[in-house]
Scaffold this motif. Structure first.
Motif, short mmCIF file in Angstrom:
data_model
loop_
_atom_site.label_atom_id
_atom_site.label_comp_id
_atom_site.label_asym_id
_atom_site.label_seq_id
_atom_site.Cartn_x
_atom_site.Cartn_y
_atom_site.Cartn_z
N VAL A 823 0.86 -1.18 0.00
CA VAL A 823 0.00 0.00 0.00
C VAL A 823 0.89 1.23 0.00
O VAL A 823 1.84 1.32 0.79
N VAL A 824 0.58 2.20 -0.87
CA VAL A 824 1.29 3.46 -0.92
C VAL A 824 0.27 4.57 -0.71
O VAL A 824 -0.76 4.61 -1.38
N ARG A 825 0.57 5.45 0.23
CA ARG A 825 -0.34 6.57 0.51
C ARG A 825 0.45 7.87 0.61
O ARG A 825 1.60 7.88 1.03
N ALA A 826 -0.21 8.96 0.27
CA ALA A 826 0.32 10.30 0.52
C ALA A 826 -0.82 11.15 1.03
O ALA A 826 -1.96 11.04 0.54
N VAL A 827 -0.54 12.00 2.00
CA VAL A 827 -1.58 12.84 2.58
C VAL A 827 -0.98 14.18 2.95
O VAL A 827 0.20 14.27 3.31
N ILE A 828 -1.77 15.23 2.81
CA ILE A 828 -1.36 16.56 3.26
C ILE A 828 -1.96 16.76 4.64
O ILE A 828 -3.17 16.90 4.80
N ASP A 829 -1.11 16.76 5.66
CA ASP A 829 -1.56 17.01 7.02
C ASP A 829 -1.44 18.49 7.32
O ASP A 829 -0.42 19.11 6.99
N PRO A 830 -2.45 19.11 7.94
CA PRO A 830 -2.40 20.56 8.18
C PRO A 830 -1.25 20.99 9.08
O PRO A 830 -0.83 22.14 9.01
N ALA A 831 -0.73 20.08 9.90
CA ALA A 831 0.36 20.45 10.80
C ALA A 831 1.71 19.97 10.29
O ALA A 831 2.69 20.71 10.27
N ALA A 832 1.77 18.71 9.87
CA ALA A 832 3.06 18.12 9.51
C ALA A 832 3.43 18.35 8.06
O ALA A 832 4.60 18.21 7.69
N GLY A 833 2.46 18.67 7.20
CA GLY A 833 2.75 18.86 5.79
C GLY A 833 2.48 17.60 4.99
O GLY A 833 1.68 16.75 5.38
N ALA A 834 3.16 17.46 3.86
CA ALA A 834 2.95 16.33 2.96
C ALA A 834 3.75 15.12 3.44
O ALA A 834 4.96 15.21 3.64
N VAL A 835 3.07 13.99 3.62
CA VAL A 835 3.69 12.79 4.17
C VAL A 835 3.43 11.62 3.23
O VAL A 835 2.29 11.39 2.80
N LEU A 836 4.48 10.87 2.90
CA LEU A 836 4.38 9.67 2.08
C LEU A 836 4.49 8.46 2.99
O LEU A 836 5.38 8.39 3.85
N SER A 837 3.58 7.49 2.83
CA SER A 837 3.55 6.31 3.70
C SER A 837 3.60 5.05 2.86
O SER A 837 3.11 5.00 1.73
N PHE A 838 4.19 4.00 3.46
CA PHE A 838 4.32 2.72 2.75
C PHE A 838 4.20 1.58 3.75
O PHE A 838 4.69 1.67 4.89
N GLY A 839 3.54 0.51 3.32
CA GLY A 839 3.45 -0.70 4.13
C GLY A 839 2.94 -1.84 3.28
O GLY A 839 2.56 -1.66 2.11
N LEU A 840 2.92 -3.02 3.84
CA LEU A 840 2.33 -4.17 3.15
C LEU A 840 0.82 -4.16 3.35
O LEU A 840 0.32 -3.69 4.37
N ALA A 841 0.10 -4.67 2.37
CA ALA A 841 -1.35 -4.76 2.49
C ALA A 841 -1.71 -5.94 3.38
O ALA A 841 -0.95 -6.90 3.50
N GLY A 842 -2.87 -5.86 3.99
CA GLY A 842 -3.34 -6.98 4.78
C GLY A 842 -3.58 -6.62 6.23
O GLY A 842 -3.06 -5.64 6.76
N ALA A 843 -4.37 -7.48 6.89
CA ALA A 843 -4.76 -7.22 8.27
C ALA A 843 -3.59 -7.25 9.22
O ALA A 843 -3.54 -6.49 10.19
N ALA A 844 -2.61 -8.15 8.97
CA ALA A 844 -1.50 -8.28 9.91
C ALA A 844 -0.73 -6.97 10.03
O ALA A 844 -0.43 -6.50 11.13
N SER A 845 -0.42 -6.33 8.89
CA SER A 845 0.32 -5.07 8.92
C SER A 845 -0.50 -3.97 9.58
O SER A 845 0.03 -3.13 10.32
N GLN A 846 -1.81 -3.98 9.33
CA GLN A 846 -2.66 -2.97 9.94
C GLN A 846 -2.72 -3.14 11.45
O GLN A 846 -2.66 -2.16 12.20
N LEU A 847 -2.82 -4.38 11.91
CA LEU A 847 -2.89 -4.62 13.35
C LEU A 847 -1.59 -4.24 14.04
O LEU A 847 -1.58 -3.74 15.16
N LEU A 848 -0.47 -4.48 13.37
CA LEU A 848 0.84 -4.18 13.95
C LEU A 848 1.24 -2.72 13.77
O LEU A 848 2.24 -2.29 14.34
N GLY A 849 0.46 -1.98 12.98
CA GLY A 849 0.85 -0.61 12.69
C GLY A 849 2.16 -0.53 11.95
O GLY A 849 2.95 0.41 12.14
#
Length: 948
Positions: A823-849
């Motif tokens: 999974v690849v995500r990018a978001v504009i946060d009002p405080a931190a600015g533009a942030v790029l995020s990466f992780g594996l897809a699936g419940a295990a990665s989501q549960l582990l953060g």
């Protein structure tokens, strides 16, 4: 304010407070029709020479027509800004939009003439440079792309303002006038210039507070014990080198001195200048004191008084008014509800705080947002075996309370080039501007360690007295971003001090390899295990046995330091028992002697209940001073309270560290604490090495930035914010070389079959209903459907399991090569600015953060580290014999998403899920993009203080 129907509404968001070159403040705001009298008064105070430079001719006074023209603006084609102090103008700037013929024009003309006028008394303070930044931001907002200015050759100051700004410009000379034309698009140089000016100005504003030539304490009682009297006593007893005054309106008129300090009923009565006022009066009296200070020319305030935002909504409004009131006079504030400030430099010797004793001078800077934590930090550093003698004492201390004005960002700016500070320790309960803090931390950490512990991490809100920007990012994400900026993040005050003492005098380790030696096998094994748990690479412990003499320790430490297979050494020691064992001073001197032979590697000591050794280590030096002296030595953990050192007897602050300065060896009462501090130093040293080669943001030739901008503008014309449809998402991403595998809707079995024929078998059938989307574990996906029969059977199974097609929203998609789902995500946060995020897809990665983050724009090195920084990264690199996937293709995708978001601030969210990374190439199977109008001001905008 403007009232004519053809004029724009007053642009309140152009108002801003700025820090000037000398550390004072001014307010910048639009000029309106109500400013006629202020403009006339301002012009009367400008010299004839400055008027001549502005109008190219003698111009002693403004006509009524001039005043009307310079105060009536439409805020689009004609704009004027003024810099004010105390409500009065000190400088003005205006632009007028012009066409290609040089005459007044309206949009779409994108050029404007700009002109400045600065009062002579305020020239040289950087007022024109600050106004240029703000008028340029206003012009860009109004679609003006270029400024032109005509300047007389003799007006070298104004020419320098333009040429030093860093914009791309052209210069010509005609009819005795220099014509400058420059683009307003920020360049790397203009941003660098702006940040450098910001650093110098904010550092000087803090320096004016920490190194005043004169201090007035307002609210001093005649009897000891009250807050104001305590602060006065602390300043006096610390040996403040400047002039000190006691102020209280209740003093009898005949009182001229209080304990030898000149006493006055009002700041106005003080005959000389006052640089700093410490305010300790009830909150309802503070406005009166601020007015007195402002009219007397006081440069800054430390407000000890409570009763502000920490007390509720009424107090928050009182706090806002306090900041506005002080800034109107060009003053900065530490507080309110502050514990105070300390500067141990012998040139200052200031303890304007509630701390009953001044900490020993040294090279650690402290910033806290809590008075209680400030006391704990000062006490703990003072108590470390006298180990903070000289070299590892405190250089400066700031406890900012509600940090309504001066914040951690300002103090970091000061520490950046402060020659008296080698290590910065910070306790933060909130970060008002994470984007700026991250930028400042990255630059500072490249020069000196910055260690941070954050309180109120899990409370869900900032402390009541703190005004912070709202952020949608979880605390762990913000912490990860800070670590990437070089910040050493620790969890407790104990860890903060432990890391600070190590970093203050020991060299940074060259790697994670650790040698362990000592006279206790068990303590050595505990240290070994602690190293493994912290990700270090310990060598087998060397047991010198309990009968080891000091010379045995010295030889063993010398051998370990000379060994190229280790990067740091941890010495473990237990109490001496029996004859022939070394006493504390002898052992400390032996360790010190060995450490000096090989000065390039850090040495730490782990001891068990060795108060004597800790004290001896703190005193040990090559000159072998007597035990207990306050000479430069090793920081330890003393047992029992520290002795109060009279100010007159305290050692002077040491010079900047050099190879000739004896090394201070920190000691710790537990292996885990020593190793944790060492692990942080190892990670920080690696960050320093990586930061020296940050990589580059690559250029992709096939990117069509202009076409993407046209598409975004057209889409935003529909409304304020929207999530793009499938076709629009694919088109926009395609302009940046990101190909999305299209999915065709399949509302019926026949439509599914038709879609499969169009795409080609094999295909996948997916349910895209919100509760089933990206949830293959629930059975809403059927893969590798090779023909029409399998497709129809799968369609029937899905509808029988989950409901009608209109509920499932099924789609058909061509099968992609098998690989690892990410999974690849990018978001504009009002405080931190533009942030790029990466992780594996699936419940295990989501549960582990298990998601990693980087600030945009991302370099090629950062993209590579982003892929490798998640805990499940081994799955991408051939874990348990699987085929490694194409991580270079994944890194390129991350860089393309980063470039898209960086080029177009209107793109506020991008999600690519899943991205299947195969052994060769990758496939983006799902994508969403959200647009919103860009903010009026971004991180490339002009310098401003937080709004109040």
């Amino acid at each position: 304010m403007q009232s004519a129907p053809d004029r724009q509404e007053y642009p309140a968001h152009w108002e801003a407070d700025v820090v000037l070159r000398d550390g004072g403040t001014a307010r910048i705001r639009p000029i309106t029709v109500d400013d006629a009298e202020r403009l006339i008064s301002f012009y009367e105070q400008v010299s004839d020479e400055s008027k001549y430079y502005r109008f190219f001719a003698p111009y002693p006074r403004l006509s009524a027509k001039d005043v009307h023209r310079f105060t009536h603006h439409d805020f689009v084609d004609r704009v004027g800004l003024a810099a004010t102090i105390g409500g009065e103008f000190i400088a003005t700037v205006r632009y007028d939009r012009i066409g290609t013929n040089g005459l007044p024009a309206s949009a779409p003309a994108d050029e404007a003439e700009v002109a400045f006028l600065v009062q002579d008394a305020h020239q040289g303070r950087g007022v024109a440079s600050a106004l240029l930044e703000h008028i340029a931001a206003v012009a860009r907002e109004r679609d003006i792309r270029r400024f032109a200015a005509e300047v007389l050759p003799a007006n070298t100051k104004m020419i320098k303002v333009f040429t030093d700004a860093g914009y791309t410009q052209k210069r010509s000379f005609e009819d005795g006038v220099v014509r400058l034309e420059f683009d307003l698009e920020p360049t790397d140089r203009s941003v660098a210039v702006q940040h450098a000016r910001e650093q110098r100005a904010e550092a000087r504003s803090v320096r004016r507070l920490l190194a005043p030539g004169s201090v007035a304490v307002v609210g001093v009682g005649r009897t000891p014990g009250a807050v104001g009297r305590s602060v006065l006593d602390n300043i006096r007893e610390a040996g403040f080198t400047g002039q000190l005054y006691a102020v209280n309106r209740a003093f009898p008129e005949e009182l001229k001195e209080l304990d030898g300090v000149p006493a006055h009923r009002s700041v106005r009565d003080i005959p000389g200048p006052v640089d700093l006022a410490v305010v300790a009066v009830p909150a309802e009296r503070v406005p009166e004191v601020v007015t007195e200070c402002g009219e007397h020319g006081v440069q800054g305030l430390v407000v000890i008084s409570a009763g502000y935002a920490e007390s509720g909504p009424d107090g928050r409004e009182r706090q806002r008014e306090l900041v506005r009131h002080a800034r109107a006079y060009g003053m900065r504030i530490i507080g309110p509800n502050a514990f105070g400030i300390i500067n141990t430099s012998p040139e200052v010797s200031l303890n304007a705080s509630l701390a009953p004793e001044t900490p020993r001078p040294g090279r650690i800077g402290l910033f806290t947002q809590s008075g209680a934590i400030g006391v704990a930090l000062l006490s703990r550093l003072h108590r470390r075996g006298g180990g903070v003698t000289g070299v590892t004492g405190v250089s400066t201390f700031v406890s900012a309370g509600n940090r309504a004005d001066v914040s951690g960002n300002d103090v970091v700016q000061y520490w950046y080039d402060d020659p008296d500070t080698d290590v910065a320790l910070m306790y933060l309960e909130s970060i008002g501007n994470p984007r700026k803090f991250t930028r400042l931390a990255r630059r500072t950490a490249a020069m000196k360690p910055l260690v941070v512990v954050q309180g109120a991490r899990h409370g869900g809100a900032a402390p009541q007295g703190h005004a912070v920007r709202a952020t949608r990012l979880p605390h762990d994400t913000v912490s990860a971003l800070l670590r990437q900026a070089g910040v050493i993040r620790v969890d407790t005050i104990t860890e903060l001090v432990d890391a600070g003492l190590l970093l203050a005098r020991q060299p940074l380790p060259g790697g994670p390899r650790v040698a362990i030696l000592g006279n206790s096998e068990s303590l050595g094994l505990l240290t070994y295990d602690a190293c493994l748990s912290q990700g270090l690479q310990p060598l087998p412990p060397l047991d010198l046995t309990t009968g080891a003499a000091a010379e045995d320790f010295r030889r063993a430490l010398s051998r370990a330091l000379a060994d190229d297979s280790c990067d740091a050494v941890v010495v473990t020691a237990i109490p001496a028992i029996g004859e022939g064992t070394p006493d504390d001073a002898e052992l400390a001197e032996a360790l010190r002697s060995a450490a000096e032979e090989v000065p390039g590697k850090p040495v730490l000591v782990v001891h068990v209940e060795l108060g004597g050794l800790a004290a001896a280590l703190s005193a040990a030096a090559s000159t072998a001073p007597r035990a207990g002296s306050r000479s430069q030595g090793v920081a330890g953990d003393a047992l029992g309270p520290a002795e109060r050192v009279p100010a007159a007897e305290q050692p002077p602050a040491p010079a900047a560290p050099s190879e000739a300065t004896p090394r201070l060896i920190p000691s710790y009462p537990a292996a885990e604490r020593a190793v944790r501090a060492l692990a942080e130093a190892v990670k920080y040293a690696q960050w320093r090495r990586d930061a020296a080669q940050p990589g580059k943001v690559p250029e992709f030739e096939e990117v069509d930035e202009k076409a993407a901008a046209r598409l975004i503008d057209g889409l935003l014309a529909r409304g304020q914010g929207l999530t793009l449809g499938t076709d629009e998402t694919c088109d926009l991403l395609g302009m940046y070389g990101i190909r999305v595998l299209r999915a065709l809707p399949a509302p019926t079995p026949e439509a599914a079959v038709e879609a499969a024929r169009a795409l080609g078998y094999p295909v996948a059938l997916k349910a895209t209903a919100p509760h089933l989307r990206h949830r293959a574990d629930l059975g809403g996906v059927r893969l590798d459907l090779a023909d029409e029969e399998q497709l129809r059977r799968a369609y029937t199974e899905l509808t029988e399991l989950f409901g009608r097609p209109e509920e499932l929203r099924p789609v058909v998609q061509r099968m992609a090569p098998r690989g690892v789902d990410t999974v690849v995500r990018a978001v504009i946060d009002p405080a931190a600015g533009a942030v790029l995020s990466f992780g594996l897809a699936g419940a295990a990665s989501q549960l582990l953060g298990d998601t990693a983050h980087r600030l945009i724009p991302v370099t090629d090195r950062e993209a590579a580290s982003l892929v490798r920084s998640i805990r499940t990264a081994p799955l991408l690199f051939g874990w348990r014999g699987s085929t490694p996937v194409d991580t270079p293709a994944l890194e390129e995708l991350l860089l393309r998403v980063s470039r898209l978001v960086d080029d177009h601030p209107e793109v506020v969210a991008v999600t690519l899920e899943p991205v299947v990374v195969a052994p060769q190439g990758l496939s983006v199977l799902g994508a969403s993009v959200r647009l919103a109008p860009p903010p009026a001001r971004d991180d490339l905008g002009p310098r401003t203080l937080p709004a109040y």
